[in-house]
Design a protein around this motif. Sequence first.
Motif, PDB file in Angstrom:
ATOM      1  N   ASP A   1      64.752 -21.204  -4.946  1.00  0.00           N
ATOM      2  CA  ASP A   1      64.399 -21.597  -6.304  1.00  0.00           C
ATOM      3  C   ASP A   1      65.576 -22.212  -7.049  1.00  0.00           C
ATOM      4  OD1 ASP A   1      61.865 -20.642  -5.888  1.00  0.00           O
ATOM      5  OD2 ASP A   1      62.241 -18.688  -6.804  1.00  0.00           O
ATOM      6  N   ASN A   2      66.788 -22.004  -6.542  1.00  0.00           N
ATOM      7  CA  ASN A   2      67.985 -22.543  -7.197  1.00  0.00           C
ATOM      8  C   ASN A   2      68.222 -24.018  -6.888  1.00  0.00           C
ATOM      9  OD1 ASN A   2      68.590 -20.126  -8.415  1.00  0.00           O
ATOM     10  ND2 ASN A   2      70.005 -19.453  -6.815  1.00  0.00           N
ATOM     11  N   LEU A   3      67.389 -24.607  -6.056  1.00  0.00           N
ATOM     12  CA  LEU A   3      67.577 -26.002  -5.666  1.00  0.00           C
ATOM     13  C   LEU A   3      67.517 -26.936  -6.876  1.00  0.00           C
ATOM     14  CD1 LEU A   3      67.602 -28.039  -3.131  1.00  0.00           C
ATOM     15  CD2 LEU A   3      65.169 -28.319  -3.676  1.00  0.00           C
ATOM     16  N   VAL A   4      68.456 -27.891  -6.941  1.00  0.00           N
ATOM     17  CA  VAL A   4      68.395 -28.971  -7.923  1.00  0.00           C
ATOM     18  C   VAL A   4      68.217 -30.273  -7.145  1.00  0.00           C
ATOM     19  CG1 VAL A   4      69.731 -27.801  -9.707  1.00  0.00           C
ATOM     20  CG2 VAL A   4      70.934 -29.135  -7.975  1.00  0.00           C
ATOM     21  N   LYS A   5      67.540 -31.243  -7.757  1.00  0.00           N
ATOM     22  CA  LYS A   5      67.206 -32.452  -7.006  1.00  0.00           C
ATOM     23  C   LYS A   5      67.130 -33.660  -7.919  1.00  0.00           C
ATOM     24  CE  LYS A   5      62.280 -31.190  -7.270  1.00  0.00           C
ATOM     25  NZ  LYS A   5      62.485 -29.906  -7.945  1.00  0.00           N
ATOM     26  N   VAL A   6      67.167 -34.839  -7.299  1.00  0.00           N
ATOM     27  CA  VAL A   6      66.931 -36.094  -7.994  1.00  0.00           C
ATOM     28  C   VAL A   6      65.969 -36.928  -7.160  1.00  0.00           C
ATOM     29  CG1 VAL A   6      69.145 -36.202  -9.217  1.00  0.00           C
ATOM     30  CG2 VAL A   6      68.954 -37.189  -6.922  1.00  0.00           C
ATOM     31  N   LEU A   7      65.245 -37.790  -7.836  1.00  0.00           N
ATOM     32  CA  LEU A   7      64.398 -38.776  -7.167  1.00  0.00           C
ATOM     33  C   LEU A   7      65.109 -40.121  -7.249  1.00  0.00           C
ATOM     34  CD1 LEU A   7      61.676 -39.553  -5.836  1.00  0.00           C
ATOM     35  CD2 LEU A   7      60.784 -39.959  -8.144  1.00  0.00           C
ATOM     36  N   VAL A   8      65.210 -40.807  -6.109  1.00  0.00           N
ATOM     37  CA  VAL A   8      65.966 -42.061  -6.050  1.00  0.00           C
ATOM     38  C   VAL A   8      65.107 -43.187  -5.498  1.00  0.00           C
ATOM     39  CG1 VAL A   8      67.915 -43.239  -4.961  1.00  0.00           C
ATOM     40  CG2 VAL A   8      68.206 -40.916  -5.836  1.00  0.00           C
ATOM     41  N   GLY A   9      65.015 -44.269  -6.254  1.00  0.00           N
ATOM     42  CA  GLY A   9      64.399 -45.495  -5.781  1.00  0.00           C
ATOM     43  C   GLY A   9      65.506 -46.420  -5.297  1.00  0.00           C
TER      44      GLY A   9
END
Length: 205
Positions: free
Chosen positions: A116-124
């Motif tokens: 649950d500690n995961l951080v993320k970004v979406l990249v185009g």
Amino acid sequence: MQVAGAAAQEDIKMIKLIIMGQTQCGKTRLISEITSSAYIPNMNGMVFRQKDYNFEDGGRARVMFWDPCGQDRYDSHTRMYTRGSQCAIVCFDVTDRESFDKIEKYMKKLEEGCTDNLVKVLVGNKSDLMQERKVFPDEGEKVAEHYNCKYFETSAETGENVQEMAGYLIKLAYEKELEFPTQSLRLMDAPIGRGGGICWRGGAC
């Protein structure tokens, strides 16, 4: 001197970053651009890189970049690769609608394999190919909002916005690690290539 060196090593936060996305979306070249290392095509299921970061508070992080192949035949290995990741890049090609449509698939894999500690970004990625664009910024931003993360557009070819994206994500993961420490990752746990395959430090091939 050895004791001081060991203490300094312990001060480095170990961060595992995984990049997910369909094959040919440019994610391996993106990792090469982030780490300033030579581009190595991902043909054997995994590309591995690492880079050290220094932060304004004096803290340090050693980021291990895991780049599993996006081909469907490697899907069975994805859970193993995502396990223990503190941060993730979910990448698609702005000139390829199919890669955008598969975002949900990779987000679901992260939910299944990470904490649950995961951080993320979406990249185009491939934002330099303006005339070939099939996915537009407002679409990427809408999907990112749905998954509670930030959206970036990058070009691994020109380097545009690549370091800004990586810096944002890694700082976020570092701050999260300070607040909610996880069991430290060891360098010996990192995969190494041997004979065209994947081996594990301290383990059998």
